[in-house]
Design a protein around this motif. Structure first.
Motif, PDB file in Angstrom:
ATOM      1  N   VAL A 123       3.124   2.667   6.961  1.00  0.00           N
ATOM      2  CA  VAL A 123       2.623   3.403   5.796  1.00  0.00           C
ATOM      3  C   VAL A 123       2.729   4.901   6.034  1.00  0.00           C
ATOM      4  CG1 VAL A 123       0.610   3.903   4.368  1.00  0.00           C
ATOM      5  CG2 VAL A 123       1.111   1.546   5.006  1.00  0.00           C
ATOM      6  N   THR A 124       2.354   5.355   7.235  1.00  0.00           N
ATOM      7  CA  THR A 124       2.453   6.783   7.545  1.00  0.00           C
ATOM      8  C   THR A 124       3.894   7.257   7.462  1.00  0.00           C
ATOM      9  OG1 THR A 124       0.514   6.639   8.988  1.00  0.00           O
ATOM     10  CG2 THR A 124       1.946   8.542   9.278  1.00  0.00           C
ATOM     11  N   THR A 183       9.690   0.172  10.392  1.00  0.00           N
ATOM     12  CA  THR A 183       9.172   0.278  11.746  1.00  0.00           C
ATOM     13  C   THR A 183       8.666   1.666  12.069  1.00  0.00           C
ATOM     14  OG1 THR A 183      11.361   0.802  12.625  1.00  0.00           O
ATOM     15  CG2 THR A 183      10.729  -1.512  12.588  1.00  0.00           C
ATOM     16  N   GLY A 184       9.016   2.631  11.233  1.00  0.00           N
ATOM     17  CA  GLY A 184       8.545   3.991  11.478  1.00  0.00           C
ATOM     18  C   GLY A 184       9.265   4.680  12.620  1.00  0.00           C
ATOM     19  N   MET A 185      10.483   4.242  12.925  1.00  0.00           N
ATOM     20  CA  MET A 185      11.199   4.848  14.032  1.00  0.00           C
ATOM     21  C   MET A 185      11.505   6.326  13.788  1.00  0.00           C
ATOM     22  SD  MET A 185      11.449   2.692  16.433  1.00  0.00           S
ATOM     23  CE  MET A 185      12.738   3.353  17.478  1.00  0.00           C
ATOM     24  N   ARG A 186      11.494   6.747  12.514  1.00  0.00           N
ATOM     25  CA  ARG A 186      11.732   8.162  12.217  1.00  0.00           C
ATOM     26  C   ARG A 186      10.427   8.913  12.029  1.00  0.00           C
ATOM     27  NH1 ARG A 186      15.183   8.661   7.183  1.00  0.00           N
ATOM     28  NH2 ARG A 186      14.902  10.862   7.653  1.00  0.00           N
ATOM     29  N   GLN A 241       4.419   8.952   0.375  1.00  0.00           N
ATOM     30  CA  GLN A 241       4.797  10.173  -0.324  1.00  0.00           C
ATOM     31  C   GLN A 241       3.595  11.084  -0.580  1.00  0.00           C
ATOM     32  OE1 GLN A 241       7.383   9.334  -3.725  1.00  0.00           O
ATOM     33  NE2 GLN A 241       7.963   7.396  -2.775  1.00  0.00           N
ATOM     34  N   CYS A 242       2.480  10.778   0.072  1.00  0.00           N
ATOM     35  CA  CYS A 242       1.285  11.615  -0.008  1.00  0.00           C
ATOM     36  C   CYS A 242       0.673  11.671   1.391  1.00  0.00           C
ATOM     37  CB  CYS A 242       0.289  11.034  -1.016  1.00  0.00           C
ATOM     38  SG  CYS A 242      -0.469   9.471  -0.499  1.00  0.00           S
ATOM     39  N   ILE A 275       0.833  -1.200   0.000  1.00  0.00           N
ATOM     40  CA  ILE A 275       0.000   0.000   0.000  1.00  0.00           C
ATOM     41  C   ILE A 275       0.870   1.254   0.000  1.00  0.00           C
ATOM     42  CG2 ILE A 275      -1.669   1.328   1.364  1.00  0.00           C
ATOM     43  CD1 ILE A 275      -2.957  -1.310   2.146  1.00  0.00           C
ATOM     44  N   GLY A 276       2.001   1.178   0.694  1.00  0.00           N
ATOM     45  CA  GLY A 276       2.911   2.328   0.712  1.00  0.00           C
ATOM     46  C   GLY A 276       3.402   2.708  -0.672  1.00  0.00           C
ATOM     47  N   ARG A 277       3.641   1.715  -1.518  1.00  0.00           N
ATOM     48  CA  ARG A 277       4.115   2.014  -2.877  1.00  0.00           C
ATOM     49  C   ARG A 277       3.080   2.790  -3.690  1.00  0.00           C
ATOM     50  NH1 ARG A 277       6.669  -3.098  -2.298  1.00  0.00           N
ATOM     51  NH2 ARG A 277       4.809  -4.192  -3.063  1.00  0.00           N
TER      52      ARG A 277
END
Length: 286
Positions: free
Chosen positions: A132-133, A261-264, A137-138, A99-101
């Motif tokens: 995903v968050t 993991t979204g650590m950033r 890129q949107c 979904i991220g792509r």
């Protein structure tokens, strides 16, 4: 309304194992407001990842279940707004990266919150919200609870900290407020440091000045949006979530792109995804 850069679709992630009605309602309503296409997406893990002696029957069952849910979701969407014609995609792949792509070409991605703890969000194979968050890129919308549509007058909240990402969030927040005929509350939160080197009132004045400068000129572009400014004192997560308790949505900027993991992702955004009850819209700098 034409989406910038050829981004003409809102993508909504459909989890076959969870109730999707609130998420899809938000997405189809938004597609109708913006006159955009709507794409319903479900992802099924690749067959070789499944831990079964004979993977084929299990894989076929997952594909069948996902296909049936997508069909039902498309029919429900059409019933809600017949003028929005949904497309459906059944993708083979791990849900978060698949979904991220799609964010490369989407105007917006809409996901449902599974109300996982922070630990579960990091380590659950089915977690979508954080990865995903972090990577999208949107803008990404996370719908946890229903919108507070009965709140009068309706309003949105946008968090402002002077960063480029908060400027992008402000632009989207004005756009959303105008589309909805809602007021906009621009909120900046000042958190007192452990050792306050300057007078507190001086620091607050600087915060108010930053907020005023960040929002300057937007009211001329959107004269239909009533704007208010607020500087709150406390922890950014708690104060922003409290300010948006009855909001239609909370809009915040996201800095950078993190790993899986979204650590950033950032502690404030990460905290709001778990704390806020209204839909949370995170906006990257593009």
């Amino acid at each position: 309304m034409t989406a910038p850069g050829g981004r003409h679709e809102i993508v909504v992630g459909i989890d076959p194992a969870r109730d999707w009605h609130l998420t899809l309602a938000w997405a189809v309503d938004e597609a109708r407001r913006r006159r955009l296409g709507l794409r319903l997406v479900a992802a099924v893990p690749p067959q070789h990842h499944m831990r079964h002696v004979d993977e084929t029957p299990h894989s076929m069952a997952l594909h069948q279940a996902a296909s049936e849910v997508l069909t039902a979701a498309a029919a429900w969407s059409t019933e809600r707004h017949p003028e929005v014609e949904p497309a459906v995609d059944l993708i083979e792949g791990f849900p978060a990266p698949a979904i991220g792509r799609l964010s490369r070409h989407a105007r917006m991605i809409v996901l449902g919150s599974r109300h996982l703890s922070r630990t579960e969000e990091f380590f659950s194979a089915g977690s979508l919200v954080v990865p995903v968050t972090a990577q999208a890129q949107c803008p990404v919308v996370v719908v946890g609870d229903a919108e507070h549509v009965t709140q009068q007058p309706p309003y949105l909240v946008v968090g402002i900290d002077g960063s480029e990402s908060s400027k992008a969030a402000l632009a989207l927040a004005f756009e959303e407020s105008s589309l909805r005929g809602a007021k906009l509350r621009a909120v900046s939160v000042w958190q007192a440091p452990v050792f306050l080197l300057h007078d507190e009132e001086v620091a607050l004045q600087a915060q108010r000045r930053m907020l005023s400068e960040a929002t300057a000129g937007w009211s001329q572009k959107y004269p239909d949006v009533a704007l208010t400014h607020e500087v709150l004192i406390g922890h950014p997560v708690e104060e922003l979530a409290g300010a948006a308790e009855h909001a239609l949505a909370l809009v915040v900027g996201r800095r950078g792109r993190g790993g899986y993991t979204g650590m950033r992702l950032g502690s404030v955004v990460h905290g709001l995804l778990h704390r806020a009850h209204c839909p949370v819209i995170t906006v990257p700098v593009v």
